[in-house]
Structure formats: C-alpha cells, structure tokens
Design a protein around this motif. Structure first.
Motif, PDB file in Angstrom:
ATOM      1  N   ALA A  17      -7.179   9.559 -13.394  1.00 18.44           N
ATOM      2  CA  ALA A  17      -7.856   9.378 -12.113  1.00 18.44           C
ATOM      3  C   ALA A  17      -8.463  10.717 -11.712  1.00 18.44           C
ATOM      4  CB  ALA A  17      -6.869   8.914 -11.054  1.00 18.44           C
ATOM      5  N   VAL A  18      -9.679  10.672 -11.204  1.00 14.93           N
ATOM      6  CA  VAL A  18     -10.359  11.871 -10.729  1.00 14.93           C
ATOM      7  C   VAL A  18     -10.139  11.950  -9.226  1.00 14.93           C
ATOM      8  CG1 VAL A  18     -12.566  13.071 -10.529  1.00 14.93           C
ATOM      9  CG2 VAL A  18     -12.094  11.678 -12.549  1.00 14.93           C
ATOM     10  N   HIS A  61     -22.455  10.058  -5.939  1.00 18.23           N
ATOM     11  CA  HIS A  61     -21.914   8.701  -5.930  1.00 18.23           C
ATOM     12  C   HIS A  61     -20.646   8.598  -5.095  1.00 18.23           C
ATOM     13  CE1 HIS A  61     -24.470   6.230  -8.501  1.00 18.23           C
ATOM     14  NE2 HIS A  61     -24.840   7.393  -8.991  1.00 18.23           N
ATOM     15  N   ARG A  62     -19.912   9.657  -4.954  1.00 16.81           N
ATOM     16  CA  ARG A  62     -18.709   9.633  -4.118  1.00 16.81           C
ATOM     17  C   ARG A  62     -19.048   9.560  -2.635  1.00 16.81           C
ATOM     18  NH1 ARG A  62     -15.128  14.250  -6.935  1.00 16.81           N
ATOM     19  NH2 ARG A  62     -14.214  12.966  -8.546  1.00 16.81           N
ATOM     20  N   ARG A  63     -20.183  10.099  -2.251  1.00 14.88           N
ATOM     21  CA  ARG A  63     -20.561  10.095  -0.830  1.00 14.88           C
ATOM     22  C   ARG A  63     -20.846   8.681  -0.343  1.00 14.88           C
ATOM     23  NH1 ARG A  63     -24.046  14.537  -2.192  1.00 14.88           N
ATOM     24  NH2 ARG A  63     -25.753  13.055  -2.023  1.00 14.88           N
ATOM     25  N   GLY A  68     -25.423   1.012  -6.283  1.00 11.37           N
ATOM     26  CA  GLY A  68     -24.897   0.580  -7.573  1.00 11.37           C
ATOM     27  C   GLY A  68     -23.745   1.424  -8.083  1.00 11.37           C
ATOM     28  N   GLU A  69     -23.314   1.065  -9.261  1.00 10.23           N
ATOM     29  CA  GLU A  69     -22.201   1.729  -9.921  1.00 10.23           C
ATOM     30  C   GLU A  69     -22.697   2.885 -10.770  1.00 10.23           C
ATOM     31  OE1 GLU A  69     -18.798   0.926  -9.811  1.00 10.23           O
ATOM     32  OE2 GLU A  69     -19.446  -0.300  -8.120  1.00 10.23           O
ATOM     33  N   PHE A  70     -21.815   3.819 -11.037  1.00 11.91           N
ATOM     34  CA  PHE A  70     -22.131   4.947 -11.888  1.00 11.91           C
ATOM     35  C   PHE A  70     -21.169   4.944 -13.062  1.00 11.91           C
ATOM     36  CE2 PHE A  70     -20.772   9.347 -12.882  1.00 11.91           C
ATOM     37  CZ  PHE A  70     -21.914   9.775 -13.524  1.00 11.91           C
ATOM     38  N   THR A  71     -21.708   4.853 -14.270  1.00 10.49           N
ATOM     39  CA  THR A  71     -20.917   4.951 -15.486  1.00 10.49           C
ATOM     40  C   THR A  71     -21.704   5.788 -16.472  1.00 10.49           C
ATOM     41  OG1 THR A  71     -19.926   2.767 -15.166  1.00 10.49           O
ATOM     42  CG2 THR A  71     -19.799   3.699 -17.367  1.00 10.49           C
ATOM     43  N   LEU A  72     -21.072   6.836 -16.984  1.00  9.71           N
ATOM     44  CA  LEU A  72     -21.695   7.681 -17.987  1.00  9.71           C
ATOM     45  C   LEU A  72     -20.811   7.647 -19.226  1.00  9.71           C
ATOM     46  CD1 LEU A  72     -23.768   9.880 -18.862  1.00  9.71           C
ATOM     47  CD2 LEU A  72     -22.098  11.542 -18.013  1.00  9.71           C
ATOM     48  N   ARG A  84     -16.618   7.765 -14.633  1.00  7.79           N
ATOM     49  CA  ARG A  84     -16.963   6.985 -13.438  1.00  7.79           C
ATOM     50  C   ARG A  84     -16.561   7.820 -12.226  1.00  7.79           C
ATOM     51  NH1 ARG A  84     -14.663   2.940 -16.977  1.00  7.79           N
ATOM     52  NH2 ARG A  84     -16.287   1.473 -17.607  1.00  7.79           N
ATOM     53  N   PRO A  85     -16.994   7.451 -11.029  1.00 13.83           N
ATOM     54  CA  PRO A  85     -16.666   8.282  -9.863  1.00 13.83           C
ATOM     55  C   PRO A  85     -15.178   8.537  -9.667  1.00 13.83           C
ATOM     56  CG  PRO A  85     -18.400   6.770  -9.284  1.00 13.83           C
ATOM     57  CD  PRO A  85     -17.925   6.377 -10.666  1.00 13.83           C
TER      58      PRO A  85
END
Length: 92
Positions: A17-18, A61-63, A68-72, A84-85
C-alpha cells in the motif's frame, strides 16, 4: 491496449500500500525490496522512468481532481511493476 491488458493475469509476488503522503517512487522501491530485488545490482530507476513525472502524476490523481483511474504498468529490473494511486504490485 487498455490498462487491464497490461496487468499480468497471475498474482503479484509483492504488493504494498502506498501511504497518502508517500511519493510513488518510494512505494516502488519498497515494493521492489518486498519482491527481493537486489537494488544494488540493478540499473538506476532514473535510467528507465522519469521519477519526478511519476511522482507528479500520482500526486495529481490523489488530489481527486483527475478523471478516471490511473494505472501504470512498467517493466523494471526484469519484473512488471503496476503502480496505482494507492498500491504498487510486482509481477515476475
């Protein structure tokens, strides 16, 4: 390709977890250590990924103002990292 096609179908070998105040790159390094990747023996992250851009993208993306979603998904150190965030996963 959609992001879901870039994420391996198998279970990750490490998942962390981040924290909300943690930089994406710090989470990526913690995940690498959990996956037992010897970071002393691999090329530098900055040789493969723009770490400042990754941290800025995750922060955006955290703000909550991003759509949408963020996946790298990125190949690093002979593994696939999925950022992911709120999580980083490592796949063989």
């Amino acid at each position: 390709m959609t992001p879901s096609t870039l994420v391996p179908d198998e279970p990750p070998i490490a998942r962390i977890a981040v924290d909300a105040d943690e930089e994406a790159t710090d989470g990526l390094f913690r995940a690498a250590r959990r996956a037992h990747i010897d970071l002393d023996e691999v090329e530098q992250l900055h040789d493969r990924v723009d770490a400042d851009a990754l941290d800025t993208l995750l922060s955006h993306h955290r703000r909550g103002d991003a759509d949408g979603e963020f996946t790298l998904a990125v190949g690093l150190w002979d593994h696939t990292f999925v950022v992911r965030p709120d999580t980083v996963e490592v796949y063989p």
